[in-house]
Design a protein around this motif. Structure first.
Motif, PDB file in Angstrom:
ATOM      1  N   PHE A 151       0.844  -1.206   0.000  1.00 16.23           N
ATOM      2  CA  PHE A 151       0.000   0.000   0.000  1.00 16.23           C
ATOM      3  C   PHE A 151       0.878   1.254   0.000  1.00 16.23           C
ATOM      4  O   PHE A 151       0.605   2.218  -0.722  1.00 16.23           O
ATOM      5  N   ILE A 152       1.911   1.234   0.823  1.00 15.28           N
ATOM      6  CA  ILE A 152       2.770   2.420   0.950  1.00 15.28           C
ATOM      7  C   ILE A 152       3.563   2.638  -0.348  1.00 15.28           C
ATOM      8  O   ILE A 152       3.727   3.783  -0.787  1.00 15.28           O
ATOM      9  N   GLU A 153       4.035   1.556  -0.950  1.00 18.32           N
ATOM     10  CA  GLU A 153       4.706   1.712  -2.245  1.00 18.32           C
ATOM     11  C   GLU A 153       3.780   2.374  -3.269  1.00 18.32           C
ATOM     12  O   GLU A 153       4.207   3.232  -4.049  1.00 18.32           O
ATOM     13  N   ARG A 154       2.518   1.973  -3.269  1.00 16.15           N
ATOM     14  CA  ARG A 154       1.564   2.580  -4.212  1.00 16.15           C
ATOM     15  C   ARG A 154       1.313   4.046  -3.860  1.00 16.15           C
ATOM     16  O   ARG A 154       1.193   4.906  -4.751  1.00 16.15           O
ATOM     17  N   ALA A 155       1.237   4.353  -2.568  1.00 13.04           N
ATOM     18  CA  ALA A 155       1.056   5.750  -2.162  1.00 13.04           C
ATOM     19  C   ALA A 155       2.238   6.595  -2.621  1.00 13.04           C
ATOM     20  O   ALA A 155       2.068   7.742  -3.080  1.00 13.04           O
ATOM     21  N   LEU A 156       3.437   6.032  -2.534  1.00 13.35           N
ATOM     22  CA  LEU A 156       4.619   6.767  -2.986  1.00 13.35           C
ATOM     23  C   LEU A 156       4.617   6.944  -4.504  1.00 13.35           C
ATOM     24  O   LEU A 156       5.071   7.979  -5.015  1.00 13.35           O
ATOM     25  N   HIS A 157       4.113   5.960  -5.227  1.00 10.74           N
ATOM     26  CA  HIS A 157       3.970   6.108  -6.679  1.00 10.74           C
ATOM     27  C   HIS A 157       3.128   7.339  -7.008  1.00 10.74           C
ATOM     28  O   HIS A 157       3.490   8.163  -7.865  1.00 10.74           O
ATOM     29  N   TRP A 158       2.007   7.484  -6.314  1.00 10.74           N
ATOM     30  CA  TRP A 158       1.118   8.619  -6.598  1.00 10.74           C
ATOM     31  C   TRP A 158       1.671   9.923  -6.042  1.00 10.74           C
ATOM     32  O   TRP A 158       1.420  11.001  -6.598  1.00 10.74           O
ATOM     33  N   ALA A 159       2.451   9.851  -4.962  1.00 12.68           N
ATOM     34  CA  ALA A 159       3.101  11.071  -4.458  1.00 12.68           C
ATOM     35  C   ALA A 159       4.105  11.606  -5.470  1.00 12.68           C
ATOM     36  O   ALA A 159       4.287  12.823  -5.598  1.00 12.68           O
ATOM     37  N   ASP A 160       4.751  10.721  -6.213  1.00 11.75           N
ATOM     38  CA  ASP A 160       5.641  11.146  -7.296  1.00 11.75           C
ATOM     39  C   ASP A 160       4.826  11.748  -8.435  1.00 11.75           C
ATOM     40  O   ASP A 160       5.116  12.853  -8.910  1.00 11.75           O
ATOM     41  N   ARG A 161       3.793  11.031  -8.856  1.00 13.98           N
ATOM     42  CA  ARG A 161       2.973  11.510  -9.975  1.00 13.98           C
ATOM     43  C   ARG A 161       2.337  12.866  -9.689  1.00 13.98           C
ATOM     44  O   ARG A 161       2.295  13.749 -10.547  1.00 13.98           O
ATOM     45  N   CYS A 162       1.861  13.037  -8.453  1.00 14.17           N
ATOM     46  CA  CYS A 162       1.061  14.231  -8.132  1.00 14.17           C
ATOM     47  C   CYS A 162       1.871  15.364  -7.512  1.00 14.17           C
ATOM     48  O   CYS A 162       1.503  16.536  -7.673  1.00 14.17           O
ATOM     49  N   HIS A 163       2.948  15.029  -6.801  1.00 12.33           N
ATOM     50  CA  HIS A 163       3.677  16.053  -6.050  1.00 12.33           C
ATOM     51  C   HIS A 163       5.172  16.099  -6.353  1.00 12.33           C
ATOM     52  O   HIS A 163       5.876  16.962  -5.804  1.00 12.33           O
TER      53      HIS A 163
END
Length: 339
Positions: A151-163
């Motif tokens: 879950f955290i790896e996926r959250a970090l994926h989106w933190a890169d994409r979005c932020h």
């Protein structure tokens, strides 16, 4: 003169985190450790590092930390990490690890941090379809603990994409050993890792070590695992930082060589010159016969390689720590005579 980089290390009073802190300080970083000390030890944090006792569940505390320091990067080790406990209480792990990490990611992105190195796990792969386990192996977590890390790896994926928060997720296999300085090492309560348990059986602190199954399809019938020295893990965590200038990365970490439970016991007897009492019990549900990592990607892309690749060196450093600190961080250190 270059200004030293300032980094935050969550879980920096824990086993792997404290070794990363030592490596960062050795390389000239300014280090701030954030730890709630539920599993970590204040004595594991060097005086050269700033220390904040706080919990990632406390957003106010996180906001204050990110307001007081401007971080060039965050190293994220803080987590509940007992696989068995996660099977008994999956919500504790799926909620606690994930939400706390989301709090950290939010605080970091709000503060404009652009680099995060995340301590993930090989438990992402459950029972893999092939060996050695590379980054393309199917992700099928073997426990709620492993699922929370995914879950955290996926959250970090989106933190890169979005932020624009670039991240390195390091999936590693059986951290072991202790720092050569003899000051920091492995001290868990409860202890669940094989090497310290075998050392305790050798020294008489435990009556015996139990082998869970000796009828696996391996050379000696016992499970085979990939052990990696904790200082080699710390080195890998620092080595990924330059890569985050341009992209997020995911790497598996291990020695690439497996050792059976019996081989660990035999190596312990060689290193300590003591006998390890052994009992053989039934298999544990869910234990794969073999788990070995492929670290070819990080070796090829970043030039990482283990400095302590052989099992005797790994066990030897762990044994030296336990000799010097028979009570762990809670007891007095034993002075060692000069050789």
């Amino acid at each position: 003169m270059n200004t030293p980089q300032t980094v935050l290390v969550t879980g920096g009073a824990g086993y792997v985190g404290s070794h990363c802190v030592a490596e960062l300080l050795d390389r000239g970083f300014r280090v701030v450790v954030l730890d709630n000390l539920r599993q970590g030890h204040r004595a594991a944090v060097p005086s050269d590092a700033a220390f904040v006792e706080a919990d990632l569940a406390d957003m106010d505390a996180l906001t204050r930390v990110f307001a007081e320091w401007r971080f060039d990067a965050v190293f994220h080790f803080a987590a509940l990490s007992l696989v068995g406990e996660s099977m008994r209480d999956p919500h504790l792990y799926l909620h606690g690890n994930t939400v706390n990490s989301l709090n950290l990611i939010r605080a970091a992105t709000t503060a404009g941090v652009r680099k995060m190195v995340f301590s993930s796990t090989a438990n992402l792969f459950g029972t893999p379809e092939r060996q050695p386990i590379d980054e393309e192996t199917t992700i099928d977590p073997g426990s709620p603990y492993g699922e929370s890390k995914f879950f955290i790896e996926r959250a970090l994926h989106w933190a890169d994409r979005c932020h624009g928060l670039r991240s390195a997720c390091l999936r590693y296999f059986n951290a072991a050993g202790a720092h050569p300085n003899g000051i920091i090492g492995e001290d868990h309560d409860p202890e669940t890792h094989l090497i310290p348990l075998v050392l305790d059986a050798a020294s008489g602190r435990r009556s015996h070590i139990e082998i869970f199954g000796d009828d696996y399809p391996t050379a000696d019938g016992t499970c085979v695992r990939d052990y990696i020295h904790v200082c080699d893990l710390a080195d890998a965590h620092l080595r990924v930082l330059p890569a985050l200038e341009t992209r997020s990365v995911r790497f598996n970490l291990g020695n690439g060589k497996g050792y059976s439970v019996r081989e660990v016991i035999e190596a312990t007897e060689r290193v300590t010159a003591l006998t390890v009492p052994v009992k053989v019990g039934p298999r544990r549900a869910g234990d794969p016969a073999v788990l070995i990592a492929s670290s070819e990607r990080i070796r090829g892309e970043l030039g990482w390689s283990p400095r302590f690749p052989d099992l005797d060196s790994i066990i030897g450093s762990a044994w030296e720590w336990r000799r010097r600190h028979p009570g762990g961080y809670r007891g007095p250190a034993v002075a060692q005579a000069a050789e």
